[in-house]
Write a protein that holds these residues in place. Structure first.
Motif, PDB file in Angstrom:
ATOM      1  N   ALA A 170      36.780  61.996  47.297  1.00 50.20           N
ATOM      2  CA  ALA A 170      36.193  60.904  48.070  1.00 50.20           C
ATOM      3  C   ALA A 170      35.350  61.442  49.222  1.00 50.20           C
ATOM      4  O   ALA A 170      34.287  60.898  49.546  1.00 50.20           O
ATOM      5  N   ALA A 171      35.809  62.527  49.859  1.00 51.20           N
ATOM      6  CA  ALA A 171      35.060  63.110  50.963  1.00 51.20           C
ATOM      7  C   ALA A 171      33.735  63.680  50.474  1.00 51.20           C
ATOM      8  O   ALA A 171      32.686  63.512  51.122  1.00 51.20           O
ATOM      9  N   GLU A 172      33.761  64.369  49.328  1.00 46.70           N
ATOM     10  CA  GLU A 172      32.522  64.926  48.786  1.00 46.70           C
ATOM     11  C   GLU A 172      31.552  63.819  48.381  1.00 46.70           C
ATOM     12  O   GLU A 172      30.343  63.917  48.624  1.00 46.70           O
ATOM     13  N   ALA A 173      32.082  62.744  47.804  1.00 41.39           N
ATOM     14  CA  ALA A 173      31.228  61.625  47.405  1.00 41.39           C
ATOM     15  C   ALA A 173      30.580  60.985  48.628  1.00 41.39           C
ATOM     16  O   ALA A 173      29.388  60.621  48.595  1.00 41.39           O
ATOM     17  N   GLU A 174      31.335  60.850  49.711  1.00 40.83           N
ATOM     18  CA  GLU A 174      30.786  60.252  50.932  1.00 40.83           C
ATOM     19  C   GLU A 174      29.712  61.146  51.543  1.00 40.83           C
ATOM     20  O   GLU A 174      28.685  60.666  52.023  1.00 40.83           O
TER      21      GLU A 174
END
Length: 486
Positions: A470-474
């Motif tokens: 989720a952090a990488e996607a954000e």
């Protein structure tokens, strides 16, 4: 002082005998002073325990720092100490003082002085004196103008310091005008001793402090800062602060305190902001766990400094001080800089002043977990002090309101603890570090990495921890929106 409050003469005589015996006993069980006295006598010189050491011995709280005076000059004192002291230092030599250590005690031996003062800077110009009486007469207050001669333990008190100590009165050996004319800092020292010892200043001293307050302008900011810090860290800082305001001394170096007297606090209509501030300081002292927390006390003192500049009266007659915490933080920073406080101390006090009002929106139930995270993150390592300051700021006499505020803050602290247990709030960091950001975006170190890091931290505060995917996607979503990647 009224006749009713003054001790009877017989009581004073009885107390004097008891106190003199206490000094002799303290010196008997601390042989270092007598050993040193014998060494000076054998060398043909006098040695006297003097000043604060005698005062504190009489009060039953003699510490590990002992002050002495002597007719020996610094070179002679060094010869006497050599081979006996465990260590020797000469940092005060220009003022006639030699320092030494022996058996865990810090000793300062100063040649008799008969100081004169530069009439412009009021800094002392050291002139060696020739007698104990001359040395005692130049001292600031009678309670500091007593001596115990060594090794014979002869007590010398030419200015009635023992009676003043018994009566808890601060008085000068010479006239207050002469004493304060020699060194105006002594006016601030009078307030400091009132705060430290819970003593009252003699009416003549109070009058001279008021009439000569402007002379404090001749004293350097650093000397004023040091005395004020000791005052604020005293056992009874409220007494000292009131003296500063009542005599006009505060106006010379801390006008923000005096300026609070005319402002009415919208949270506590029964008292003005000045009285409210003194109560907050008193409350803050009660929350200290060990020793003086100067940062907390100073923040309590200045937390409402912005109210005079932000006071407004609405059409309904209600008084408000909108954004006074912002203005107060700015004034606090400027005042502490002018007083030459270290930057790190100033920054902490200023931050507490800026944050002290943040809590008051919590009780309406509008705070999300994100708001709690931001509260903790903004406070950082000041959070324990912010808790104490916020609780200290509740001075209302309305018991129901006070109980509700306390319950609201209890709830906030419980909520902080719950979220902290889940998310490690003490170290709020983005879910990706700088290396991961550079690798994922294919960028070198630089401003882009900083911007990305800041964005991820905001997401962390707003939504709580994100897993790696989720952090990488954000991060990629943000980078596309910024035009950094396609």
């Amino acid at each position: 002082m009224s006749e009713a409050s003054a001790p009877h003469a017989a009581d004073r005589r009885e107390l004097t005998a008891a106190q003199r015996n206490a000094v002799a006993e303290l010196l008997r069980v601390s042989p270092v002073a007598d050993e040193l006295g014998h060494r000076f006598v054998r060398a043909g010189h006098e040695l006297h325990l003097v000043g604060g050491s005698v005062r504190d011995a009489l009060l039953g709280r003699l510490g590990d720092d002992l002050d002495f005076c002597t007719d020996a000059h610094p070179d002679e004192t060094l010869r006497i100490l050599k081979g006996w002291a465990e260590s020797i230092w000469e940092t005060g030599r220009e003022f006639g003082t030699i320092g030494a250590q022996r058996d865990g005690l810090q000793l300062e031996i100063t040649t008799f002085r008969a100081e004169s003062y530069d009439q412009v800077s009021r800094n002392p110009v050291v002139v060696y004196g020739t007698s104990l009486d001359e040395d005692l007469k130049r001292r600031d207050f009678t309670i500091n103008a007593m001596a115990v001669s060594l090794p014979e333990h002869r007590f010398t008190d030419p200015h009635g310091g023992l009676d003043d100590l018994s009566a808890k009165v601060i008085r000068t050996p010479s006239t207050p005008g002469e004493s304060f004319g020699d060194d105006p800092l002594r006016m601030l020292r009078a307030a400091r001793f009132a705060a430290q010892l819970r003593f009252a200043v003699h009416p003549d001293v109070h009058t001279a402090m008021t009439e000569m307050a402007a002379d404090l302008d001749r004293i350097t900011a650093e000397r004023i800062r040091d005395e004020f810090t000791k005052l604020l860290c005293g056992a009874d800082p409220i007494t000292g602060l009131r003296l500063l305001v009542d005599t006009g001394l505060a106006e010379r170096f801390l006008p923000e305190l005096t300026g609070l007297k005319l402002e009415i606090d919208e949270h506590a209509q029964h008292k003005d902001v000045y009285e409210h501030t003194l109560t907050v300081v008193e409350n803050a002292v009660s929350y200290e766990e060990e020793g003086c927390d100067f940062i907390l006390r100073m923040a309590a003192l200045l937390h409402d400094a912005g109210k005079p500049a932000t006071k407004a009266v609405g059409s309904d007659g209600r008084v408000s001080f909108h954004h006074h915490e912002v203005v107060g933080a700015r004034l606090t920073k400027a005042r502490m800089k002018a007083m030459r406080y270290p930057k790190e101390v100033t920054a902490k006090v200023t931050a507490l002043v800026a944050l002290h009002l943040r809590f008051y929106g919590y009780g309406r139930g509008e705070w999300t977990d994100s708001a709690v995270r931001r509260y903790v993150a903004d406070a950082g390592d000041l959070l324990p002090r912010l808790h104490k300051l916020t609780r200290s700021d509740c001075t209302t006499r309305n018991r129901r309101k006070a109980a509700q505020l306390a319950a609201d803050y209890d709830a906030l602290e419980d909520r902080i603890a719950r979220i902290a247990a889940e998310e490690d709030l003490a170290r709020v960091r983005p879910d990706l570090d700088g290396n991961a950001i550079m690798e994922l975006l294919g960028v070198p170190p630089g401003p882009v990495v900083g911007r990305a890091w800041k964005h991820l931290k905001e997401q962390r505060l707003e939504h709580g921890p994100l897993d790696r995917d989720a952090a990488e996607a954000e991060l990629l979503r943000w980078a596309r929106a910024e035009g950094l990647i396609e």
